[in-house]
Design an enzyme around this catalytic site. Structure first.
Site, PDB file in Angstrom:
ATOM      1  N   CYS A 119      -5.400  13.681  35.113  1.00 38.12           N
ATOM      2  CA  CYS A 119      -5.496  12.569  36.059  1.00 38.12           C
ATOM      3  C   CYS A 119      -4.166  11.804  36.151  1.00 38.12           C
ATOM      4  O   CYS A 119      -3.188  12.337  36.638  1.00 38.12           O
ATOM      5  CB  CYS A 119      -6.669  11.670  35.677  1.00 38.12           C
ATOM      6  N   HIS A 120      -4.110  10.573  35.653  1.00 38.89           N
ATOM      7  CA  HIS A 120      -2.865   9.801  35.641  1.00 38.89           C
ATOM      8  C   HIS A 120      -1.988  10.129  34.431  1.00 38.89           C
ATOM      9  O   HIS A 120      -0.858   9.652  34.335  1.00 38.89           O
ATOM     10  CB  HIS A 120      -3.164   8.294  35.637  1.00 38.89           C
TER      11      HIS A 120
END
Length: 183
Positions: A112-113
């Site tokens: 994800c991030h």
């Protein structure tokens, strides 16, 4: 190496981690036999969130990430969560850990991030990876090539990078980690 002899390090801040992106790798890799250390900024409880908004599970870290060494681990996991990685990516100890794993030729898995940390660590030139769509331009501006795939494994530059986009990709992400660890 069999997964039962693997030492895995997960690093996070103490708040803002996407719950399943931390708890599933933590538990599933332990269940598979790996020794997994959760290292946070401080020894205070790690408070996760669901979808960056809702309160999630709280987990006690095993160590602080300024007190661990890449020398003692076989693989680094960087969970997402917007707030988590936004602060993690500017922490000198977290940056140094990521750089030490790559320099030693050890795998890094980020979801994800999570790859935002690798931007600030200067590790993306020549790498192909995936992430949540929100940071795709950041990854490309840092020299990486972004692809939209459930999981992407890249072995360029002498170290393995395993990346995934979001919680829905956790089965593939954890599967790629287990495969890398020898399961």
């Amino acid at each position: 190496m069999p997964i039962s002899t693997a030492n895995v390090l997960i690093i996070t801040q103490n708040w803002g981690i996407e719950e399943t992106e931390m708890t599933r790798p933590l538990r599933e890799l332990r269940e598979a036999g790996a020794a997994v250390t959760l290292a946070a900024l401080t020894a205070d409880p790690v408070e996760t969130v669901q979808h960056d908004r809702f309160e999630g599970e709280t987990v006690t870290p095993d160590a602080t990430y300024d007190a661990v060494s890449a020398d003692d681990y076989d693989l680094l996991v960087v969970p997402g969560g917007t707030t988590n990685v936004d602060r993690l990516r500017v922490n000198p100890a977290a940056i140094a850990l990521a750089q030490a794993f790559a320099k030693a030729g050890k795998p890094i898995a980020a979801i994800c991030h999570g790859p935002w940390l690798l931007v600030n660590a200067g590790l993306l030139p020549g790498k192909t990876l995936t992430s949540c769509r929100y940071i795709a331009a950041d990854l490309e501006n840092a020299g990486g090539s972004h692809v939209d795939e459930q999981v992407h494994v890249d072995d360029a530059n002498g170290w393995r990078l395993i990346t995934s986009r979001k919680p829905d990709d956790l089965d593939a992400f954890i599967g790629a980690i287990k495969e890398t660890l020898g399961e």
